[in-house]
Design a protein around this motif. Structure first.
Motif, short mmCIF file in Angstrom:
data_model
loop_
_atom_site.label_atom_id
_atom_site.label_comp_id
_atom_site.label_asym_id
_atom_site.label_seq_id
_atom_site.Cartn_x
_atom_site.Cartn_y
_atom_site.Cartn_z
N THR A 63 12.93 -23.08 6.44
CA THR A 63 11.68 -23.39 7.12
C THR A 63 10.64 -24.01 6.19
N SER A 64 11.06 -24.35 4.98
CA SER A 64 10.21 -25.00 3.96
C SER A 64 9.06 -24.15 3.47
N ARG A 65 9.09 -22.84 3.72
CA ARG A 65 8.09 -21.96 3.12
C ARG A 65 8.39 -21.78 1.64
N ILE A 66 9.66 -21.93 1.29
CA ILE A 66 10.09 -21.88 -0.11
C ILE A 66 10.75 -23.23 -0.39
N GLN A 67 10.33 -23.89 -1.43
CA GLN A 67 10.82 -25.24 -1.76
C GLN A 67 11.74 -25.20 -2.98
N GLU A 68 12.59 -26.22 -3.08
CA GLU A 68 13.40 -26.35 -4.27
C GLU A 68 12.48 -26.46 -5.48
N GLY A 69 12.80 -25.73 -6.53
CA GLY A 69 11.98 -25.71 -7.73
C GLY A 69 11.00 -24.56 -7.78
N ASP A 70 10.77 -23.89 -6.64
CA ASP A 70 9.86 -22.74 -6.62
C ASP A 70 10.50 -21.58 -7.37
N ALA A 71 9.69 -20.88 -8.14
CA ALA A 71 10.16 -19.67 -8.83
C ALA A 71 9.92 -18.48 -7.90
N LEU A 72 10.91 -17.63 -7.80
CA LEU A 72 10.78 -16.40 -7.03
C LEU A 72 10.12 -15.34 -7.91
N PRO A 73 9.55 -14.32 -7.29
CA PRO A 73 8.97 -13.24 -8.10
C PRO A 73 10.05 -12.58 -8.97
N SER A 74 9.63 -11.98 -10.06
CA SER A 74 10.59 -11.26 -10.90
C SER A 74 11.22 -10.15 -10.08
N VAL A 75 12.37 -9.70 -10.51
CA VAL A 75 13.08 -8.61 -9.83
C VAL A 75 12.16 -7.39 -9.71
N VAL A 87 26.71 -21.38 23.21
CA VAL A 87 26.68 -21.47 21.75
C VAL A 87 25.94 -22.74 21.33
N HIS A 88 26.26 -23.86 21.97
CA HIS A 88 25.61 -25.13 21.64
C HIS A 88 24.10 -25.05 21.90
N GLU A 89 23.72 -24.46 23.01
CA GLU A 89 22.29 -24.31 23.32
C GLU A 89 21.59 -23.45 22.28
N LEU A 90 22.26 -22.40 21.87
CA LEU A 90 21.69 -21.51 20.85
C LEU A 90 21.53 -22.23 19.52
N VAL A 91 22.55 -22.98 19.12
CA VAL A 91 22.48 -23.73 17.86
C VAL A 91 21.36 -24.77 17.93
N ASP A 92 21.27 -25.49 19.03
CA ASP A 92 20.20 -26.49 19.19
C ASP A 92 18.82 -25.85 19.12
N GLU A 93 18.67 -24.69 19.76
CA GLU A 93 17.40 -23.98 19.76
C GLU A 93 17.00 -23.56 18.35
N ILE A 94 17.93 -22.99 17.61
CA ILE A 94 17.64 -22.53 16.25
C ILE A 94 17.37 -23.71 15.33
N PHE A 95 18.16 -24.77 15.44
CA PHE A 95 17.97 -25.93 14.59
C PHE A 95 16.61 -26.56 14.85
N ALA A 96 16.18 -26.58 16.11
CA ALA A 96 14.87 -27.13 16.46
C ALA A 96 13.74 -26.33 15.82
N GLU A 97 13.92 -25.03 15.69
CA GLU A 97 12.91 -24.20 15.04
C GLU A 97 12.69 -24.65 13.60
N TYR A 98 13.75 -24.99 12.89
CA TYR A 98 13.62 -25.42 11.50
C TYR A 98 12.96 -26.79 11.42
N ALA A 99 13.27 -27.67 12.35
CA ALA A 99 12.69 -29.01 12.36
C ALA A 99 11.18 -28.95 12.62
N GLN A 100 10.76 -28.03 13.50
CA GLN A 100 9.34 -27.90 13.84
C GLN A 100 8.53 -27.36 12.68
N GLU A 101 9.11 -26.50 11.87
CA GLU A 101 8.36 -25.81 10.83
C GLU A 101 8.25 -26.63 9.56
N GLN A 102 8.91 -27.78 9.48
CA GLN A 102 8.85 -28.58 8.24
C GLN A 102 7.68 -29.49 8.22
#
Length: 125
Positions: free
Chosen positions: A27-39, A110-125
């Protein structure tokens, strides 16, 4: 980074943590190159054992979602090997689709579910 852990869930805490980080990337809340908190810091923030966070980070590293940098710690570094990612997805989907088939879930559903979930990621970017 907001991590939601369900302490009542039967799903292992390290898997929940892993999944939350993957969802953050998708969902792009975390980007490539971002450091995660320490353990230690993440364990303290969400109230779980450090070994649990360490295990989640190890799984994410093994799956190609992060690397461990000496200076920065755990850093999001997505694996560029698309074929490997597709193979892993195929293995995971086999079991999920078999479960759905056992519960009489149709291909269309299944296809409807996949489309629905994929659309959620597209909207949040």
């Amino acid at each position: 980074m907001v991590i939601k852990i369900d302490f009542q869930s039967s799903e292992a805490l390290y898997i929940q943590l892993r999944n939350q980080i993957i969802l953050g990337i998708a969902t792009s809340r975390i980007q490539e190159g971002d450091a995660l908190p320490s353990v230690r810091q993440l364990a303290e923030d969400i109230g779980i054992n450090m070994h649990t966070v360490n295990k989640a980070y190890a799984v994410l590293r093994q799956e190609g979602f992060l690397t461990i940098d000496r200076r920065r710690g755990a850093v999001i570094a997505l694996d560029a090997d698309k074929m490997q990612a597709l193979d892993e997805m195929k293995r995971s989907l086999r079991v999920l689709l078999a479960k759905g088939r056992c519960k009489s879930i149709s291909c269309r559903e299944v296809h409807e579910l996949v489309d629905e979930i994929f659309a959620e990621y597209a909207q949040e970017q």
